[in-house]
Design a protein around this motif. Structure first.
Motif, PDB file in Angstrom:
ATOM      1  N   SER A   1     -17.106 -37.932 -28.750  1.00  0.00           N
ATOM      2  CA  SER A   1     -16.177 -36.871 -29.126  1.00  0.00           C
ATOM      3  C   SER A   1     -15.082 -37.448 -30.016  1.00  0.00           C
ATOM      4  CB  SER A   1     -15.549 -36.226 -27.881  1.00  0.00           C
ATOM      5  OG  SER A   1     -16.534 -35.664 -27.057  1.00  0.00           O
ATOM      6  N   LEU A   2     -14.625 -36.642 -30.959  1.00  0.00           N
ATOM      7  CA  LEU A   2     -13.574 -37.072 -31.870  1.00  0.00           C
ATOM      8  C   LEU A   2     -12.215 -36.585 -31.404  1.00  0.00           C
ATOM      9  CD1 LEU A   2     -15.344 -36.356 -35.270  1.00  0.00           C
ATOM     10  CD2 LEU A   2     -15.159 -38.535 -34.070  1.00  0.00           C
ATOM     11  N   SER A   3     -11.208 -37.350 -31.742  1.00  0.00           N
ATOM     12  CA  SER A   3      -9.837 -36.951 -31.427  1.00  0.00           C
ATOM     13  C   SER A   3      -9.377 -35.878 -32.394  1.00  0.00           C
ATOM     14  CB  SER A   3      -8.916 -38.170 -31.494  1.00  0.00           C
ATOM     15  OG  SER A   3      -9.383 -39.204 -30.652  1.00  0.00           O
ATOM     16  N   GLU A   4      -8.188 -35.336 -32.126  1.00  0.00           N
ATOM     17  CA  GLU A   4      -7.635 -34.281 -32.962  1.00  0.00           C
ATOM     18  C   GLU A   4      -7.232 -34.844 -34.324  1.00  0.00           C
ATOM     19  OE1 GLU A   4      -4.454 -36.416 -30.816  1.00  0.00           O
ATOM     20  OE2 GLU A   4      -6.356 -35.478 -30.233  1.00  0.00           O
ATOM     21  N   PRO A   5      -7.236 -34.002 -35.378  1.00  0.00           N
ATOM     22  CA  PRO A   5      -6.812 -34.467 -36.702  1.00  0.00           C
ATOM     23  C   PRO A   5      -5.392 -35.019 -36.659  1.00  0.00           C
ATOM     24  CG  PRO A   5      -7.876 -32.322 -36.860  1.00  0.00           C
ATOM     25  CD  PRO A   5      -7.675 -32.591 -35.396  1.00  0.00           C
ATOM     26  N   VAL A   6      -5.164 -36.070 -37.421  1.00  0.00           N
ATOM     27  CA  VAL A   6      -3.852 -36.688 -37.428  1.00  0.00           C
ATOM     28  C   VAL A   6      -2.873 -35.850 -38.242  1.00  0.00           C
ATOM     29  CG1 VAL A   6      -4.291 -38.118 -39.469  1.00  0.00           C
ATOM     30  CG2 VAL A   6      -2.626 -38.871 -37.756  1.00  0.00           C
ATOM     31  N   THR A   7      -1.638 -35.789 -37.790  1.00  0.00           N
ATOM     32  CA  THR A   7      -0.546 -35.148 -38.513  1.00  0.00           C
ATOM     33  C   THR A   7       0.621 -36.122 -38.556  1.00  0.00           C
ATOM     34  OG1 THR A   7       0.450 -34.177 -36.526  1.00  0.00           O
ATOM     35  CG2 THR A   7      -1.263 -32.886 -37.652  1.00  0.00           C
ATOM     36  N   VAL A   8       1.599 -35.800 -39.376  1.00  0.00           N
ATOM     37  CA  VAL A   8       2.792 -36.645 -39.445  1.00  0.00           C
ATOM     38  C   VAL A   8       3.446 -36.740 -38.075  1.00  0.00           C
ATOM     39  CG1 VAL A   8       5.124 -36.815 -40.412  1.00  0.00           C
ATOM     40  CG2 VAL A   8       3.189 -36.214 -41.895  1.00  0.00           C
ATOM     41  N   GLU A   9       3.524 -35.611 -37.380  1.00  0.00           N
ATOM     42  CA  GLU A   9       4.184 -35.579 -36.076  1.00  0.00           C
ATOM     43  C   GLU A   9       3.399 -36.378 -35.035  1.00  0.00           C
ATOM     44  OE1 GLU A   9       3.548 -32.945 -37.979  1.00  0.00           O
ATOM     45  OE2 GLU A   9       5.616 -32.664 -38.700  1.00  0.00           O
ATOM     46  N   SER A  10       2.062 -36.180 -34.982  1.00  0.00           N
ATOM     47  CA  SER A  10       1.284 -36.897 -33.977  1.00  0.00           C
ATOM     48  C   SER A  10       1.260 -38.394 -34.264  1.00  0.00           C
ATOM     49  CB  SER A  10      -0.146 -36.344 -33.916  1.00  0.00           C
ATOM     50  OG  SER A  10      -0.838 -36.558 -35.140  1.00  0.00           O
ATOM     51  N   ALA A  11       1.236 -38.781 -35.544  1.00  0.00           N
ATOM     52  CA  ALA A  11       1.260 -40.201 -35.888  1.00  0.00           C
ATOM     53  C   ALA A  11       2.583 -40.824 -35.473  1.00  0.00           C
ATOM     54  CB  ALA A  11       1.030 -40.378 -37.392  1.00  0.00           C
ATOM     55  N   ARG A  12       3.676 -40.128 -35.749  1.00  0.00           N
ATOM     56  CA  ARG A  12       4.990 -40.657 -35.378  1.00  0.00           C
ATOM     57  C   ARG A  12       5.105 -40.826 -33.867  1.00  0.00           C
ATOM     58  NH1 ARG A  12       7.847 -36.834 -37.100  1.00  0.00           N
ATOM     59  NH2 ARG A  12       8.466 -37.614 -39.151  1.00  0.00           N
ATOM     60  N   ALA A  13       4.615 -39.823 -33.116  1.00  0.00           N
ATOM     61  CA  ALA A  13       4.721 -39.882 -31.653  1.00  0.00           C
ATOM     62  C   ALA A  13       3.868 -41.015 -31.092  1.00  0.00           C
ATOM     63  CB  ALA A  13       4.306 -38.545 -31.054  1.00  0.00           C
ATOM     64  N   PHE A  14       2.660 -41.188 -31.604  1.00  0.00           N
ATOM     65  CA  PHE A  14       1.781 -42.244 -31.106  1.00  0.00           C
ATOM     66  C   PHE A  14       2.386 -43.609 -31.413  1.00  0.00           C
ATOM     67  CE2 PHE A  14      -1.768 -45.091 -30.832  1.00  0.00           C
ATOM     68  CZ  PHE A  14      -2.607 -44.529 -29.887  1.00  0.00           C
ATOM     69  N   ALA A  15       2.924 -43.767 -32.623  1.00  0.00           N
ATOM     70  CA  ALA A  15       3.522 -45.053 -32.994  1.00  0.00           C
ATOM     71  C   ALA A  15       4.716 -45.371 -32.103  1.00  0.00           C
ATOM     72  CB  ALA A  15       3.934 -45.030 -34.460  1.00  0.00           C
ATOM     73  N   ALA A  16       5.484 -44.352 -31.765  1.00  0.00           N
ATOM     74  CA  ALA A  16       6.646 -44.586 -30.900  1.00  0.00           C
ATOM     75  C   ALA A  16       6.218 -45.105 -29.537  1.00  0.00           C
ATOM     76  CB  ALA A  16       7.449 -43.295 -30.752  1.00  0.00           C
ATOM     77  N   GLN A  17       5.080 -44.628 -29.027  1.00  0.00           N
ATOM     78  CA  GLN A  17       4.581 -45.117 -27.750  1.00  0.00           C
ATOM     79  C   GLN A  17       4.251 -46.607 -27.813  1.00  0.00           C
ATOM     80  OE1 GLN A  17       1.284 -42.701 -26.469  1.00  0.00           O
ATOM     81  NE2 GLN A  17       2.437 -40.796 -26.646  1.00  0.00           N
ATOM     82  N   MET A  18       3.908 -47.088 -28.983  1.00  0.00           N
ATOM     83  CA  MET A  18       3.615 -48.513 -29.156  1.00  0.00           C
ATOM     84  C   MET A  18       4.841 -49.278 -29.632  1.00  0.00           C
ATOM     85  SD  MET A  18      -0.275 -48.564 -30.708  1.00  0.00           S
ATOM     86  CE  MET A  18      -0.386 -50.342 -30.481  1.00  0.00           C
ATOM     87  N   GLY A  19       5.998 -48.607 -29.653  1.00  0.00           N
ATOM     88  CA  GLY A  19       7.240 -49.275 -30.003  1.00  0.00           C
ATOM     89  C   GLY A  19       7.482 -49.439 -31.478  1.00  0.00           C
ATOM     90  N   ILE A  20       6.735 -48.711 -32.319  1.00  0.00           N
ATOM     91  CA  ILE A  20       6.918 -48.799 -33.769  1.00  0.00           C
ATOM     92  C   ILE A  20       7.752 -47.617 -34.218  1.00  0.00           C
ATOM     93  CG2 ILE A  20       5.760 -48.900 -36.007  1.00  0.00           C
ATOM     94  CD1 ILE A  20       3.325 -50.043 -34.577  1.00  0.00           C
ATOM     95  N   LEU A  21       8.986 -47.857 -34.532  1.00  0.00           N
ATOM     96  CA  LEU A  21       9.916 -46.813 -34.960  1.00  0.00           C
ATOM     97  C   LEU A  21      10.243 -47.063 -36.426  1.00  0.00           C
ATOM     98  CD1 LEU A  21      12.283 -46.875 -31.838  1.00  0.00           C
ATOM     99  CD2 LEU A  21      10.303 -45.391 -32.243  1.00  0.00           C
ATOM    100  N   GLY A  22       9.488 -46.436 -37.288  1.00  0.00           N
ATOM    101  CA  GLY A  22       9.674 -46.667 -38.708  1.00  0.00           C
ATOM    102  C   GLY A  22       9.381 -45.435 -39.523  1.00  0.00           C
ATOM    103  N   GLY A  23       9.249 -45.607 -40.834  1.00  0.00           N
ATOM    104  CA  GLY A  23       8.954 -44.499 -41.720  1.00  0.00           C
ATOM    105  C   GLY A  23       7.511 -44.057 -41.607  1.00  0.00           C
TER     106      GLY A  23
END
Length: 849
Positions: A205-227
């Motif tokens: 099964s495939l995950s949901e399409p990536v968006t700016v918001e979902s990418a930002r939220a996922f990165a924050a979970q890994m501690g990456i707070l950037g542009g």
């Protein structure tokens, strides 16, 4: 920013063969702009490919070919599957419409059909009544992890498997008088393991399409707070990067497929042979667990030739899910980590794996699967690989370190990531080093000289504070030489001279062979201002990856160097009843049929074989003349004298159909004439833009002198046929069609295309393929000997997900590539230490197509 030097070297062969997925190609191009060693390797591969395959033609039409066309084409190319890697019958640089490009490799699967096992009467598949939650039903990863060893020596965990683990047995000689390996004798040191009569199949099964918001939220979970930065890949994929300047996440189409990269750690490559592999595995597992990415039982895989690399394979009831063959078998399988010298992840390739049950299907035993290899069509449902003996890597590499606060000069190419946020700033990097300052006017296609000073920001990220720049007046220089230590100073002694090596790595020994990239500055003494150094031999190996929509391969040095393989898998047939036996396609052409001025493109190819030089002349019809459908023929006869100047050009032929060769009609040519007298192939260099012609998208090529042409093959496809990225300077090889205009523009009928222009028209040349160095005869010779089989295991074969669009699960064609199907895996070694592996599909013929 996300691709390591080692990863780039592994992907160069697939790029040269036109089999590299679009996103991987874009990332590789960015890496090549900053890495001279890889550019040099790429140039060598390009030259080789152009010599060996420059005259292969575009033999697929713009619409989907029918079954008869597929049969004819693939019969011609099936003999090449025992060579270095599977090749599609088209120039390595040729573009296909997106829909056909996705399915091109799949033609290998549907074209070579076999129906000879008729004594097997499999039970009807039955649907699973209750969905299975693999994560909850399986033991924890800690309970099922395999011992830290290479996959070649790992047996299936007995506790979680329905199969009995292979037990030592008295050696049994299994002769192989015909079929795939006619010159090989096999000795089994293990019995064929027991197997269930049926086995459940699963769909990825495939995950949901990536968006700016979902990418930002996922990165924050890994501690990456950037542009957040957004772009579009060559295949139309949405690419979103989140970066703080040091650590980054690159999402490809969905939130479940991404690359994690730590630019600082990428500069700290592990030394060969250290640390121990159990420490690699522990570090990889700890990182994945800490980021909630370890959600399956797993098997850990390491490679002696690639220090610091760890692959984790998901397991279903103790059976590994594999995504390719060879070494390494695939990236994006599930989790592939590359660790730095301090055991911290520098790169993670990740594709979230979610499995849904499809149904219960009949299963061949290991012995029945082995017998499939004796059939003449074995390469249509088996993949094999022969690898060099396992040995530790001697390769070491170093990236230039930068002292904080010290004024420095920097040479390299700029990579720009466009901000996805309103009012946001672009991120610009040179040699993976983010820049601060006035970067708005920095060009991305020129070799630059920059000056400034590195600085550390409040988050501990290293930046280069840009003070000024210019297009470099000094050319980038790859340098090869020997290390020479003179007291505290280190020099590189090469054929060009001796050069001082500033900031030389302390562990670089005197007398070591060295390759580097940088610029030579005419100081006293002359100085090699380097950015990257390497020493030792990078391991060369063969691998084949099964991807969403097809397969890709590359690498290897051919049978002479042991690293080679081939083969393909059929798609599973998932209907409620076994697939009926198809009728063979009937050719529309008959022996004795007259050929009166048929119009098509002629292709001439020479093959150097052990018996001498053999010339093959083929003929592909042009639609809109005598035929509206595409047809392929071979040409022979005394009437072909003087055909050489018309290589890859359209001609008319007269004669008759005299027979069939490799299932394609053979025309005995009495005479021919050019369709367009005086027209020749040429190179057109320029940039591409999309225009609308009669309501259809098309590509307009604007050359460097201002001329504009429509690319005929792009009509109806537009951007899908673009070469490279918008703004790239590209080349089109082809010819101008006389008296034809579209939208008021002259029309180019292309034979191939590439980036960047090279000033040479390769498609006009007749090239020779040396079949003595990688052809069938050499493969048979290289396979001569005795192989001892020590591992037989049942596994699931899946597809890597980096090329899967979010809509793949709803696509009847692509969704079948997402089905996990059972395969029997046989592994062993030759007497000289070469490693052997063959994977054979375990579904009966009635459930393959």
């Amino acid at each position: 920013m996300s691709m390591t030097h080692a990863e780039a070297l592994r992907r160069l062969p697939a790029r040269a063969d036109g089999l590299l997925p679009a996103q991987d190609s874009a990332e590789l191009e960015e890496h090549l702009q900053a890495c001279a060693e890889c550019r040099q390797a790429s140039q060598r591969l390009d030259e080789l490919e152009k010599r060996l395959a420059g005259s292969l033609q575009q033999r697929y039409p713009l619409e989907e070919p029918d079954e008869g066309q597929v049969q004819a084409v693939m019969q011609r190319v099936s003999r090449n599957l025992t060579g270095k890697e599977p090749r599609l019958p088209r120039p390595p640089r040729l573009r296909l419409p997106a829909g056909l490009a996705w399915s091109g490799a799949a033609l290998l699967v549907v074209a070579l059909l076999a129906w000879s096992i008729r004594n097997l009467l499999p039970a009807q598949p039955r649907p699973l009544s209750t969905p299975i939650s693999l994560a909850s039903a399986s033991p924890s990863p800690a309970e099922t992890v395999a011992a830290p060893a290479a996959l070649d020596t790992v047996s299936p965990p007995a506790a979680a498997s329905q199969l009995a683990a292979p037990q030592p047995a008295a050696p049994v000689v299994v002769s192989q008088p015909a079929g795939l390996f006619p010159t090989t004798e096999f000795i089994f040191q293990v019995d064929f393991p027991a197997a269930p009569q049926t086995l459940p199949l699963y769909r990825q099964s495939l995950s949901e399409p990536v968006t700016v918001e979902s990418a930002r939220a996922f990165a924050a979970q890994m501690g990456i707070l950037g542009g957040v930065y957004q772009s579009t890949g060559e295949g139309g994929e949405t690419i979103i990067d989140v970066s703080d300047g040091r650590r980054s996440l690159r999402f490809i189409s969905t939130t479940g497929v991404f690359i994690y990269a730590d630019a600082q750690r990428q500069r700290q490559n592990p030394a060969p042979g250290a640390p121990p592999t159990d420490q690699w595995i522990a570090a990889a597992v700890d990182f994945l667990r800490a980021n909630n990415l370890l959600d399956h039982p797993y098997r850990a895989v390491t490679y002696a030739a690639q220090p610091g690399r760890v692959d984790l394979l998901p397991e279903i009831e103790g059976r590994p899910v594999i995504f390719g063959i060879g070494e390494p078998p695939a990236d994006y399988g599930w989790a592939t980590l590359e660790l730095s010298a301090d055991l911290q992840p520098s790169v993670l390739y990740y594709a979230r794996q979610q499995f849904e049950p499809v149904g219960e299907f009949p299963l061949l035993s290991a012995e029945q699967a082995w017998q499939r290899l004796t059939r003449s069509d074995a390469l249509s449902f088996a993949q094999y690989a022969v690898l060099a003996p396992e040995q530790p890597s001697t390769y070491s590499s170093w990236h230039r370190s930068r002292s904080v606060g010290q004024f420095q000069h920097l040479y390299g190419y700029a990579v720009r990531l466009a901000s996805a946020e309103p009012g946001g700033s672009d991120l610009v990097l040179v040699n993976n080093l983010p820049l601060r300052g006035d970067t708005g006017s920095l060009p991305t296609g020129s070799f630059l000289h920059l000056w400034g000073a590195p600085e550390i920001d409040e988050r501990g990220v290293l930046w280069f504070a840009l003070q000024g720049w210019e297009v470099s007046t000094i050319a980038e220089t790859p340098l090869e030489g020997v290390v020479e230590r003179q007291g505290e100073q280190v020099f590189v002694k090469s054929e060009q001279g001796s050069y001082l090596l500033p900031d030389a790595p302390a562990e670089l020994p005197g007398g070591a062979a060295l390759q580097g990239w940088g610029v030579i500055l005419p100081d006293a003494p002359a100085r090699f201002e380097w950015e990257f150094l390497s020493s030792g031999q990078y391991p060369n190996s063969y691998s084949m990856t099964r991807a969403c929509g097809g397969a890709g391969g590359g690498g290897g040095g051919g049978p002479v160097n042991a690293n080679f393989g081939g083969g393909s898998f059929k798609l599973p047939y998932l209907e409620s009843a076994p697939r009926p036996t198809p009728t063979a396609p009937v050719s529309p052409f008959q022996v004795g049929q007259r050929v009166e001025g048929w119009t098509g493109t002629v292709t001439i190819q020479d093959f150097l074989e052990t018996t001498g030089l053999r010339r093959e002349i083929s003929f592909s019809t042009l639609r809109g003349f005598e035929f509206e459908e595409w047809h392929f023929f071979y040409l022979e006869g005394s009437g072909l004298g003087g055909i050489e100047p018309y290589q890859n050009l359209p001609v008319r032929v007269w004669g008759q159909v005299s027979g069939f060769a490799q299932d394609a009609p053979l025309i005995e040519v009495e005479r021919f004439e050019p369709l367009y007298p005086g027209v020749t192939l040429q190179e057109f260099a320029g940039t591409e833009s999309e225009v609308i012609i009669d309501g259809q998208p098309a590509l307009l090529l604007t050359t460097q002198d201002g001329a504009q042409y429509i690319e005929e093959q792009s009509l109806g496809y537009g951007e899908e046929m673009r070469i490279g990225r918008p703004g790239d300077l590209v080349e089109i090889e082809g010819y101008l069609v006389p008296d034809l205009t579209l939208g008021g523009f002259a029309v180019i009928r292309a034979t191939s295309g590439g980036v960047p222009p090279d000033g040479e028209v390769y498609d006009a040349q007749i090239h020779t393929i040396d079949m003595r160095q990688g052809g069938e005869k050499d493969v048979a010779s290289a396979m001569a000997g005795v192989v001892t089989i020590d591992t037989v295991e049942l596994a699931y074969a899946g597809s890597t997900l980096q090329r899967c669009p979010p809509t793949a699960m709803d696509d009847d064609f692509l969704s079948r590539y997402l089905t996990l199907q059972p395969v029997w895996v046989f592994k062993g070694t030759f007497a000289d230490g070469r490693r052997f592996e063959v994977q054979v599909q375990a579904l009966p013929d009635e459930y393959l197509e």
